[in-house]
Structure formats: C-alpha cells, structure tokens
Design an enzyme around this catalytic site. Structure first.
Site, PDB file in Angstrom:
ATOM      1  N   GLU A   1      -8.582  -0.077  -6.808  1.00  0.00           N
ATOM      2  CA  GLU A   1      -9.665   0.444  -5.976  1.00  0.00           C
ATOM      3  C   GLU A   1      -9.634   1.972  -5.964  1.00  0.00           C
ATOM      4  O   GLU A   1      -8.566   2.590  -5.893  1.00  0.00           O
ATOM      5  CB  GLU A   1      -9.547  -0.104  -4.553  1.00  0.00           C
ATOM      6  CG  GLU A   1      -9.578  -1.632  -4.513  1.00  0.00           C
ATOM      7  CD  GLU A   1      -9.886  -2.177  -3.131  1.00  0.00           C
ATOM      8  OE1 GLU A   1      -9.783  -1.422  -2.152  1.00  0.00           O
ATOM      9  OE2 GLU A   1     -10.224  -3.371  -3.039  1.00  0.00           O
TER      10      GLU A   1
ATOM     11  N   LYS B   1       0.820  -1.217   0.000  1.00  0.00           N
ATOM     12  CA  LYS B   1       0.000   0.000   0.000  1.00  0.00           C
ATOM     13  C   LYS B   1       0.857   1.272   0.000  1.00  0.00           C
ATOM     14  O   LYS B   1       0.509   2.268  -0.627  1.00  0.00           O
ATOM     15  CB  LYS B   1      -0.933   0.005   1.218  1.00  0.00           C
ATOM     16  CG  LYS B   1      -1.778  -1.263   1.401  1.00  0.00           C
ATOM     17  CD  LYS B   1      -2.732  -1.498   0.256  1.00  0.00           C
ATOM     18  CE  LYS B   1      -3.642  -2.688   0.506  1.00  0.00           C
ATOM     19  NZ  LYS B   1      -3.015  -3.998   0.394  1.00  0.00           N
TER      20      LYS B   1
ATOM     21  N   GLU C   1      -5.803   1.992  -3.805  1.00  0.00           N
ATOM     22  CA  GLU C   1      -4.785   0.946  -3.744  1.00  0.00           C
ATOM     23  C   GLU C   1      -5.054  -0.054  -4.861  1.00  0.00           C
ATOM     24  O   GLU C   1      -6.106  -0.018  -5.501  1.00  0.00           O
ATOM     25  CB  GLU C   1      -4.804   0.226  -2.385  1.00  0.00           C
ATOM     26  CG  GLU C   1      -6.107  -0.511  -2.113  1.00  0.00           C
ATOM     27  CD  GLU C   1      -6.212  -1.030  -0.692  1.00  0.00           C
ATOM     28  OE1 GLU C   1      -5.599  -0.403   0.201  1.00  0.00           O
ATOM     29  OE2 GLU C   1      -6.901  -2.033  -0.475  1.00  0.00           O
TER      30      GLU C   1
END
Length: 683
Positions: A275, A116, A288
């Site tokens: 996303e 991330k 992410e």
C-alpha cells in the site's frame, strides 16, 4: 496438488475460496462458530467443523481449534482468507510445524512485512521513502500525546496488527490523541489479540493506491497493476477500482517495481498487497504491506483475467508462477462496491438481524471464472432468510462490475445497485448510489478525505437528489394502476361495489414532519400491450413498459425508450397503503389514491412522534461495554456516556446537551436492541 483444504474464515471470503477449490477439484472443509451454524460457507463446503462460541476470540481466532479441525478432517492445507489469523506469524509457523501447508506467505515474511512497525523499519533500511512517525510500540496514552505533539498534528494512530479499519484513528489535538490511543488498543486487543500501537504523520489530501504482488517459492515476483482505494469512510474502504483514474503509466511502473523489490527482500511467496500514499504530484510513500488476500482482489482479477485464489493455492503447492511480468494484462475497468449491513441515515451504525429478502442482481461473471469478460459479479457469504450476527464485520457482499471503460462501469454499477434487494436489515446501498453519482467521483477528482469533506454533516436523504423525481411518482402510479386492473378482474364482486380502475389519481408523497407532496397523476393503458401504460405527472409524460409481475420487488422495464431497474413494494409499518419506490439511491413513500381521498387526507392532523430527547438511546443492536456516568452526575454536551461494541467496532455515545443523570437504565455487559434507553436525564 492438494486434495483437501480447510478455510479458516467465514462469510464471503470463505465462499470465495470454496468456489475456486471446487473449480480445481479440491475438497473443502469449513469451520464455523455457534453463530454461523446456518451460514452459507458451511452449506457450500464438503465438510464443516464447529470450533467454538460466537465471539471470534473463542472460535475463529483460536489456532489450536483450527489446526485440530484440519488434522481431524485430513486437510493438507489451510487458506486463512483475510482478517482473523491471516496475518498471524505464529499461526503460519504453527501450520508449517504441523506439516500443514499455509496458503499464504511464509511466517518470516509475515513477521517482516505483516507487522506494521517491523515493515516500516525494513522499508527504511531498504531506503524506501516512508512517512515520518514513531515506529516503536507506545505504552501509554500520555506518551502517545507527547509523541503526537513532536510529530505535529494531524497524526494517525494505528494498531500494529491492524487491518480493515480496526484499531485506527486520526487525531487533530491532544484530546483526540489520548482517546484515540485508548480505543485503538482496545479494538486491536479484541480483534487481533495484539494491542501494540504506533503513530505516524497524517498526510493531508492523500490518495490510497495499492499494488497487488504475487510471488512463488522459486524466487519469481510480479505485480498485477494497481487498485485505487481512496474512497474511504473512517479509514474503511467503500469503493475500490482498477486501474486508478489518477496515476500515469510511469508512476504505475515505478510503484510496481518498488513493491516487487520489497517483496523480494523478504522472499515473499503468495499474493500480497503493498500500500502507498500518493500525493497530488504523484509522489508516493510506502505505507504498509498486507501479507494476505485483500477484500478488493476481484477488481484486479477482472482486469487481469487471473484467479488470485487459484494462484495462491498453486504457489502454496510449490508450483511456479504461470506468467511473467510482460504477460500481465490490463483489460477494461472494474469497480467494487462493498455492501455493508449498516444504516447510512443513522451515521452508518451497524444493522443486524434476519435477512427477510436478499436478492442480488443477476450475475454474468462468477467468483472462480475470472476470464476477461465484462459483466456483474457478486461475492457474498449470506443467503435469503439468513441471520446477520453482531459479532463480526458488517460487510455482507461485494458487488463487482467489469466493463470496457470507467464511465460504462459506473453506469452499469448504478443499475446493478438498483436491482440489489435487501430487506430486514439496513444497507449502505443508498450511500453507494450517491457516491457513484457524485460529479467529483465521476470525474476521478477525489482523495481519501472525499467522504469526510462531501458528507461532513453525515449522510441524509437529501444527499441523493434524483435526476427526475416525477419518474418515481410515475412508477408508483404505474404499479398502482396495474394492481387496480388485476383487482377489477376478480370474479364474484358484489354488484355496485366492484373495483373501478380509473384514470385520474393523486399521488401523496409522504414527507418528514407531515410535510407531504400532493401530485395530480393521469394513467392511460397502452391498448394491446400488457404491462404498458402512459403516465402523466404534472404535465410530464412517461411511457412505461415492464414485464415484471406485481409481487416482484425488483421492477425492470423501459421508460421513454430508456431501460431502468427500480424497486417497488407495497406497505410500510407506518403506512400499509403506501408504495415504496427506490431508484438511484432515492427512496420515496407514496400513496396513489383517488383525488377525493387526497382531499380528505390533507385534512388529517399530523401526529408528532414522542420527545425522546432526555434519553440516550442505543442506536444499534450490540453489547454495552461501558457506562461512563452515574445517577446524579452532571454531564456536559459532548461528554462520553456509554460505549457499545457491535461488528468488531467500538461505538462511543456522547451527551447531546448538558444535563444531570436521573437513571441508568442498562447495565454493563447487557445486549442492547435498537433504540433501547441506556441513560435518562432530568428534564
């Protein structure tokens, strides 16, 4: 093409991969922990290898054991599923180094996008609009509080290797930031073996919309439309759908093209998901990338007619994508409900134990057959009589419905939930039924805060009002009358003591605290029609016809010309005479008796349950990770008392009132049962 693959996972996703592999003529190898030796994925696979104890960090997370199993069985490729090692860069590289194909992206793509923190930096370099935040790993809880204050509350505290809601908290003040950081690190370390945590601004009233991408080793990348994943509880998705009822074609295209550009930047091969957080004006921000197959992939399969697992396998074997962007379909609508082993009426606490009954609704679509046909599909990793262990995720099945439009799919999903029989453990089916009936969900007017706003006091039975409560009573009377008819037909009854069927009954619907509802009911059999009767409840007429047998839990039939599916069973622990009726998320316990019995029942005193307010009880089966109090300690309401770990989540128990600790009744490291006392306070 591979001749044998190993699935480095468990549960429904392992079964899902096996289904496609069988369709392709590929042999499969399952791996399993000691807790999973009887699991469905082990039964379905051609071979199975034991890889360690129940705890995932000693089995499913141990790369050496999985590689060894692949070599021992001659598997040429490994499909990691989701969770566990699916986004582990080192594992993907190890597979490559050992000459085993990894059915997923290359290790460098996982490193760039799966992490991330790294993905945020890469997105910034690519001039992708991202949410403000601190993208480096944070070392201490105190530093986390400083950073959170600089960004401005509310903030999202997130594990770098997180996923599936694990290692994620939202903090609205310093105290929540401090505690959230600590919990995130612990969960991340236990679930992913990586305790790095970062912080970003929490966007209020956001939509969570993701784009499915697919790339091959020849430089081709396409996007397969979007999925709407805004119905979330504590950052875990509950209902997913495709397409989204919110975004426009222009936004869909812009998001898709941006997702493809990001994927191409890291030479992405395989299925992946980008996303986005989408604002109310359809402005979107990169959040992410999940470098794996998503839990909710079936809804994309339904509307595109593609088998994503098959495409992942083909790409891993070096084949080019079989379709171009222009050939991607968007046919009809699909919704997925995650069926979890949790009790929605006890704050969604995990529920473990034996599945006494597990009977999903009839399937008309199957996992490996994703041609665009409307119907019902069930993806599951459990079987009737199986055990739900406390060591893994609470999701036990996914119920997917595909139809021509959103309204049709919602109606079909409600009927499918009505026919989903689960006994022995609690499930979130009543909650799913309530969500599907909620006017805001039906209209498509929701965001990621929907569940927190609509069910701020938790989920209660009153939150699922039935359209016609008398129908439930009528169904109970119908079943009771049919059982009386069968009993009256038995031979050898003593003269004068034979069962009389009767027409007039009273339905005693049991309420909390002894507040019962007494209803007059009249039942007339429809002459010449077996399984049909007219039931009158308080003057309301219900003409019911059903082909179901008396010992069936799932009852199907027609009432006043409308088809229905409901669940009816005899007897509960507290009342073996009651009939339990469930329909559209509402559950009632009703005794259908003679009117004289009802008169006598009203005279019976109510026995109140014992007062357990001086105890802190374990609300679920689990491992007692910590007891934060000791004998003689003064504790204030809201203070942390104990921490229980179950189904990969830490659950903190707080004191409900001020008090002094009299006894500590359970020790750290102990396995607890439901309602086991942990701490006793002085009265």
């Amino acid at each position: 093409m591979f001749t044998k693959i190993l699935i480095a996972n468990r549960g429904e996703i392992a079964c899902r991969v096996i289904a496609t592999a069988k369709k392709m003529g590929i042999a499969t190898v399952a791996v399993y922990s000691e807790a999973d030796k009887e699991a469905r994925h082990v039964q379905l696979a051609d071979e199975a290898v034991l890889i360690g104890p129940a705890a995932s960090r000693e089995s499913y997370l141990v790369a050496d054991k999985i590689i060894a199993a692949a070599k021992a069985t001659g598997a040429q490729a490994i499909h990691p599923g989701y969770g566990f090692l699916s986004e582990n860069e080192a594992f993907a590289k190890r597979c490559e180094d050992e000459g085993i194909a990894f059915i997923g992206p290359r290790h460098f793509s996982i490193a760039a996008m799966g992490d991330k923190i790294a993905s945020k930096k890469l997105a910034l370099e690519a001039k992708v609009n991202t949410i403000p935040g601190w993208n480096d790993a944070i070392e201490t809880a105190e530093r986390a509080v400083e950073i959170a204050k600089d960004i401005g509350y509310p903030v999202m505290i997130k594990a770098s290797a997180g996923g599936g809601g694990k290692g994620l908290r939202v903090a609205f003040n310093d105290k929540e930031a401090f505690e959230g950081f600590t919990s995130c690190r612990n969960e991340a370390r236990n679930s992913f073996g990586d305790d790095r945590v970062f912080i970003e601004k929490y966007v209020l009233e956001p939509r969570h919309i993701e784009i499915q991408v697919l790339g091959d080793s020849h430089g081709n990348v396409i996007y397969l439309n979007e999925r709407e994943c805004s119905i979330q509880r504590r950052h875990q998705k509950v209902i997913e759908e495709a397409p989204s009822p919110f975004i426009s074609d222009a936004t869909r295209k812009a998001m898709g093209e941006q997702a493809v550009a990001l994927a191409k930047a890291v030479k992405y091969q395989s299925a992946g998901t980008v996303e986005f957080v989408v604002g109310k004006d359809q402005d979107f921000y990169f959040l992410e990338m999940n470098t794996r197959l998503q839990v909710e992939h079936p809804v994309t399969e339904c509307i595109t007619g593609l088998d994503l697992v098959e495409l992942m396998i083909r790409v891993a074997a070096g084949e080019p994508l079989p379709i171009t962007q222009d050939q991607v379909q968007r046919n009809g609508w699909a919704i997925e409900c995650r069926i979890n082993a949790e009790d929605p009426f006890r704050n969604f606490l995990p529920s473990t134990g034996r599945l006494v009954r597990f009977a999903p609704p009839a399937q008309t679509m199957h996992q490996s057959n994703t041609e665009a046909l409307y119907g019902v599909r069930v993806d599951t990793g459990v079987v009737d009589g199986g055990e739900i262990p406390m060591y893994y995720d609470s999701m036990i099945a996914k119920l997917i419905v595909h139809g021509k439009d959103r309204n049709e799919v919602i109606a079909k999903m409600r009927e499918a939930l009505n026919g989903f029989v689960i006994r022995g453990i609690s499930s979130n089916i009543p909650f799913q039924a309530a969500l599907l009936a909620h006017p805001k969900f039906v209209s498509g007017d929701f965001n990621t805060g929907f569940i927190a706003e609509q069910y701020s006091q938790g989920f209660r039975a009153e939150d699922v009002p039935h359209d016609d409560a008398n129908f439930l009573v009528a169904l109970a009377a119908f079943v009771r009358r049919k059982s009386r008819e069968r009993a009256a037909g038995l031979t050898g009854q003593l003269p004068g003591y034979g069962v009389k069927v009767g027409h007039d009954f009273s339905a005693i619907t049991l309420g909390t605290g002894g507040k019962n509802r007494y209803t007059q009911v009249h039942v007339d059999e429809v002459l010449g029609q077996i399984g049909s009767a007219v039931v009158t409840v308080e003057g309301q007429r219900f003409e019911i016809s059903s082909p179901s047998r008396l010992n069936d839990i799932c009852i199907t039939g027609v009432c006043n010309g409308q088809p229905f599916t409901a669940q009816v069973e005899r007897g509960t622990l507290r009342n073996p005479l009651a009939l339990v009726v469930q329909h559209n998320g509402t559950r009632i316990e009703t005794m259908v008796v003679s009117r004289r019995m009802a008169e006598l029942h009203q005279l019976m005193p109510f026995k109140a349950p014992p007062d357990m307010s001086k105890y802190v009880l374990s609300p679920m089966p689990g491992l007692l990770v910590d007891v934060a109090v000791q004998v003689g300690q003064k504790v204030q309401a809201g203070e942390r008392v104990a921490v229980i770990e179950a189904m990969k989540m830490e659950n903190v128990l707080f004191a409900s009132a001020d008090g002094v600790v009299a006894k500590v009744l359970a020790a750290k490291g102990e396995s607890l049962t439901v309602d086991q006392p942990i701490v006793e306070f002085e009265k």
